[in-house]
Design an enzyme around this catalytic site. Structure first.
Site, PDB file in Angstrom:
ATOM      1  CE  LYS A 236      -4.348   3.635   7.143  1.00  0.00           C
ATOM      2  NZ  LYS A 236      -3.956   4.790   6.410  1.00  0.00           N
TER       3      LYS A 236
ATOM      4  CB  CYS B 174      16.723  36.037  18.261  1.00  0.00           C
ATOM      5  SG  CYS B 174      18.003  37.272  18.611  1.00  0.00           S
TER       6      CYS B 174
ATOM      7  CB  CYS C 155      21.760  37.238  16.959  1.00  0.00           C
ATOM      8  SG  CYS C 155      21.460  35.572  17.552  1.00  0.00           S
TER       9      CYS C 155
ATOM     10  CE1 TYR D 116      -9.548  -1.753 -10.209  1.00  0.00           C
ATOM     11  CE2 TYR D 116      -9.870   0.442  -9.276  1.00  0.00           C
ATOM     12  CZ  TYR D 116     -10.382  -0.766  -9.709  1.00  0.00           C
ATOM     13  OH  TYR D 116     -11.734  -0.984  -9.629  1.00  0.00           O
TER      14      TYR D 116
ATOM     15  CE  LYS E 233      -4.114   1.916   2.183  1.00  0.00           C
ATOM     16  NZ  LYS E 233      -3.720   3.288   2.143  1.00  0.00           N
TER      17      LYS E 233
ATOM     18  CB  CYS F 201      22.713  37.463  20.989  1.00  0.00           C
ATOM     19  SG  CYS F 201      20.981  37.783  20.603  1.00  0.00           S
TER      20      CYS F 201
END
Ligand code: IVH
Length: 674
Positions: A308, A420, A426, A222, A112, A405
Site C-alpha cells: 500500500k 443561516c 440572505c 483474476y 492495485k 447577512c
C-alpha cells in the site's frame, strides 16, 4: 432467420464492436454521432419487433427505472482479501516465505485498483451474474447495474471456456468523480469522500438507469474456473483480453526483489498521472500450480500480497478560516492555507466540513497543520502540529452569525452543519436559489448564467424565481455590468442577447413538472426525489396538501424530507411564488401519461426469488407494461406475491398470514395471457 432478425443481429454485433473499440481499446473508429445513429436504428427495430428482444442487446445498457432489490448469491470460490505490506522489509519477508517453500519463482506486479471488487460469472459466453464481494462468502447480485458498464462484455467472442468466473475492480475515473461531486455540491448533497466510495455507492443504486449515467469502468485481474486455457496467470489474462475483457496492460513480470521494488517506486510517482485511483501494487506468483501449492491462510492467499502506498501528506500554515453560505443556507467552513505541493497539485484550501471537525482538530489560528490527499479530491487536515504552536495562539471559534447577512445561525437537531435561517433575505441563498432554478437539470435556461443572475439580482429585477417571468424586452435591453475585477470586461444586454434570454425563458414553460419541482429547490428534494413525488402527486396542489404521513408512505421519502416539504408549503411567501409560476404557465402538473390498460390494471405485485424464463427485473417490467404496480414488501395492499425459486421465507409467511394469493412463474404467465 428473417431479414429483420438478420438486420438486428448484425446491428448488435456492429454496436458491440464499436463499444469495445471505445471503452476497452480507447480507439474509437466512428464518431459519437454515427454511433448514436446506429443505436437509434436498433432501438427502433427492436421496438417494432419485440419477439427478437435480447437482454444482452447493446440497447439494454441504458438500464431501467425499476427499483433493484439485490438478492444474495453465494460465491463459488470465496472472495478473499490480500495481506497488506507497507515497506520493503515486509515484501522481502513475503519473498523469503515463498522462496523457502518453493525456490525461485516468477512474480507478476500489478496495479492495485482502488474501487470496489466484482465477480463476473459467464456461461456459454454470456454474462450470467455480477456479484459484489459482500462478506467474502456471499455478495449482492448487481447484474442489472453492471450491465450498464460498457467496458464489460455482455457477450464474449473467441474460444472461451463454457463456464468461468473473472474478478476485477469497478472504478470511477477522476473526471467522472469530479463531475458527480460538483453536481452533488451544487444540489447541496454531501459529496463522495473518494472515488472508491463513489464507485461502490453507484454500484448499489436502486435504478440501473442512474448507474448508467455514472461513467463506471472495470479492470479485470483474476480468472477462476476448471477449464482455463493456461497454467500461467498472465497468459490466462492475455487470452481473456481476446474474449473482450478490459485487462490491464500495466503489469510486469519480475524475477527478483529489486525488480519488484523498482516497479513499486516507479508507480508511486506515475500513479498521479493515471486517470483513476490506485492505492498500491499487488504482487502475485505467476504459475497457478505453484499458487495452489502455496495455498491459503483463512483470510488470504499465500501466493500474493499487496503493497500500500503511503497517503501523501504535507505541512501547511493555517492562514484563516472562511465560511461559505450555500443555496439552502448551509454553512461550509474552509481552511485557507499557505500553498503546498501535494500529489502533483498545488493545495491552498481544505474543507473543514463542520464545527465538530474544527473542535476535534482543536484548531488554533496560525497553526501548522498536516494536510493529506488520499483518494480524496478535496484535501483534508488530519492533525495539528502542536509543537509548532505559540502559547498565545487563539482557538478558532466557530461563527455564530451568518457572514453574509448577520443572522444568528442555527444547528437543526440531527444535522452536523450550521444553517443561516434567513432564506428570503440572505444574498447567496437568494441568488443560489435562482441559479439552481435555471440550471440544466431544472428549468434549463442556459443564457441565465451566474453573471447574468448577479446582474439581474443587483438591479432588483429578479429577487426570486417567479420574478424571472416578469422580465421583458424593455427591462433588459441596455443593462450592463462589469464582469472582471479590473472592470474592463463588461456584460451588456444587446438586442440579440435580450431576445435569446426571453426565448429561453419562454421555452422553460415546457419543462416537465418533475424538473420544475426539483428547480423550486425545496430542501432535501433532489432530482430523484422530485421524480418520485411527481409520480405519486400529479400536481402541485396535491403535493402541497399532502400530510407528513402521506408523504412518508411514498417510496424513498423519509421523515426528514417529508417535514421539509410540509414546512415549505406552510410558508405563505413560497405559496405566492408557486401561484405566480402557475399564472405564468410553468408546468406544475404531470403530463397526462397514457395509463396503460392491461391485464394487471389496479393490481399490485410483489416479485421475489428467481425465475426460469425471465430475470426478476423483466417480470417487474412486464407487470408495469401491463398496467400493474410493483411493491417492495408484502402488505394488505398486495394482490399477488409472484414467488420464484428461493422466495424469501418471510415474504411467503406474511402473504399466507394476510391471505394474499401466491402464484408461481407459470401461473403468472397464464395470468398475463388470460
Ligand atoms: S487479486 C485472492 N489484483 O484488492 C485475492 N486484487 O485486498 C485476489 N485489488 O479484494 C485479488 N487491484 O478488490 C487483485 N490487481 C489486483 C487488484 C486487487 C485491486 C483489490 C481487490 C481485492 C483487494 C485485496
Amino acid at each position: 432467420m428473417s431479414d429483420i432478425q438478420n438486420q438486428i443481429v448484425a446491428l448488435r454485433a456492429e454496436l458491440n464492436k464499436h463499444n469495445h473499440n471505445y471503452y476497452v481499446n480507447n480507439t474509437p473508429e466512428i464518431s459519437d454521432f454515427d454511433f448514436d445513429q446506429l443505436m437509434n436504428k436498433l432501438i427502433e427495430l427492436e421496438k417494432q419487433n419485440p419477439q427478437f428482444n435480447d437482454p444482452n442487446s447493446p440497447t439494454q445498457r441504458v438500464g431501467s427505472d425499476i427499483s433493484n432489490d439485490f438478492t444474495q448469491i453465494t460465491h463459488q470460490y470465496p472472495m478473499l482479501s490480500l495481506g497488506n505490506t507497507y515497506n520493503e522489509n515486509e515484501i522481502s519477508d513475503f519473498h523469503d516465505r515463498v522462496h523457502k517453500s518453493i525456490g525461485d519463482v516468477e512474480y507478476v506486479c500489478e496495479l492495485k485498483y482502488d474501487g470496489t471488487s466484482i465477480s463476473l460469472n459467464y456461461e456459454n459466453g454470456l454474462l450470467k451474474h455480477a456479484v459484489t464481494r459482500g462478506d467474502g462468502e456471499k455478495g449482492d447480485d448487481v447484474t442489472e447495474n453492471v450491465k450498464t458498464i460498457k467496458s464489460i462484455p455482455l457477450q464474449l467472442s473467441g474460444n472461451y471456456p463454457d463456464k468461468f468466473e473473472i474478478r476485477g475492480e469497478i472504478v470511477l475515473p477522476h473526471s467522472q468523480f469530479e463531475k458527480i461531486n460538483q453536481e452533488r455540491i451544487k444540489n447541496e448533497e454531501l459529496p463522495f469522500a473518494n472515488p472508491r466510495n463513489a464507485a461502490s455507492g453507484s454500484l448499489k443504486m436502486k435504478k440501473s438507469s442512474e448507474v448508467a449515467k455514472r461513467g463506471l469502468d472495470c479492470y479485470l485481474y483474476y480468472i477462476l474456473g476448471d477449464n482455463l486455457p493456461s497454467t500461467l496467470h498472465t497468459e490466462n489474462l492475455e487470452i481473456a483480453r481476446s474474449w473482450g475483457f478490459k485487462i490491464p496492460t500495466d503489469y510486469k513480470k519480475c524475477n527478483s526483489l529489486d525488480e519488484i521494488n523498482t516497479f513499486i517506486s516507479d508507480w508511486d510517482e506515475k500513479r498521479h498521472s493515471l486517470p483513476f485511483e490506485i492505492d498500491g501494487i499487488v504482487i502475485k506468483v505467476n504459475d497457478i500450480n505453484i499458487q495452489n501449492e502455496l495455498g491459503y491462510t483463512a483470510k488470504s492467499p499465500r501466493w500474493a500480497i499487496s503493497y500500500k502506498f503511503q497517503a501523501e501528506e504535507a505541512k501547511a500554515k493555517l492562514l484563516s478560516v472562511s465560511y461559505q453560505v450555500g443555496r439552502t443556507g448551509r454553512i461550509t467552513p474552509v481552511a485557507n492555507l499557505s500553498p503546498i505541493q501535494l500529489a502533483g497539485t498545488t493545495v491552498q484550501r481544505a474543507s473543514l466540513h463542520n464545527a465538530d471537525i474544527i473542535n476535534e482538530l482543536d484548531l488554533h489560528q496560525n497553526d501548522n497543520v498536516w494536510v493529506e490527499k488520499g483518494g480524496e479530491i478535496i484535501p483534508k487536515i488530519t492533525r495539528v502540529e502542536i509543537k509548532d504552536r505559540d502559547n498565545s495562539a487563539v482557538k478558532v471559534e466557530y461563527i455564530t452569525q451568518c457572514p453574509e447577512c448577520g443572522t444568528q445561525l442555527i444547528r437543526p437537531e440531527g444535522e452536523a452543519s450550521h444553517f443561516c435561517p434567513n432564506d428570503k433575505g440572505c444574498k447567496p441563498q437568494q441568488k443560489g436559489k435562482i441559479e439552481h432554478f435555471v440550471s440544466r437539470k431544472a428549468l434549463n435556461i442556459d443564457s441565465l448564467g451566474e453573471q447574468v443572475v448577479d446582474l439581474l439580482f443587483e438591479e432588483g429585477l429578479v429577487k426570486n424565481i417567479a420574478d424571472i417571468y416578469d422580465l421583458n424586452y424593455e427591462k433588459l435591453i441596455g443593462l450592463s455590468k462589469s464582469v472582471s475585477k479590473d472592470g474592463k470586461k463588461v456584460y451588456s444586454f444587446k438586442e440579440k442577447s435580450t431576445q435569446k434570454l426571453l426565448d429561453g425563458i419562454e421555452k422553460s414553460k415546457t419543462i416537465p413538472f418533475s424538473s420544475v419541482l426539483f428547480g423550486i429547490g425545496i430542501k432535501h428534494v433532489g432530482a430523484t426525489v422530485a421524480k418520485t413525488l411527481t409520480q405519486k402527486f400529479n400536481n402541485i396542489e396535491l403535493l402541497s396538501k399532502a400530510t407528513k404521513e402521506e408523504l412518508i408512505e411514498t417510496d424513498d421519502i423519509g421523515p426528514k424530507v417529508a417535514e421539509s416539504i410540509t414546512n415549505f408549503f406552510s410558508d405563505e411567501e413560497n405559496t405566492d411564488i408557486i401561484n405566480r409560476l402557475k399564472e405564468n404557465g410553468i408546468q406544475l402538473e404531470s403530463e397526462k401519461v397514457e395509463i396503460l390498460e392491461g391485464n394487471f390494471t389496479n393490481q399490485s405485485f410483489v416479485v421475489s426469488g428467481t425465475f426460469t424464463n425471465y430475470s426478476r427485473d423483466e417480470v417487474k417490467k412486464i407487470i408495469e407494461e401491463n398496467g400493474g404496480k410493483n411493491l417492495s414488501g408484502v402488505s394488505s395492499k398486495t394482490t399477488y406475491l409472484v414467488a420464484g425459486e428461493k422466495t424469501g421465507p418471510s415474504k411467503l409467511s406474511k402473504a399466507e398470514k394476510l391471505g394474499i394469493q401466491i402464484i408461481n412463474e407459470s401461473e403468472f404467465i397464464a395470468l398475463l395471457n388470460k
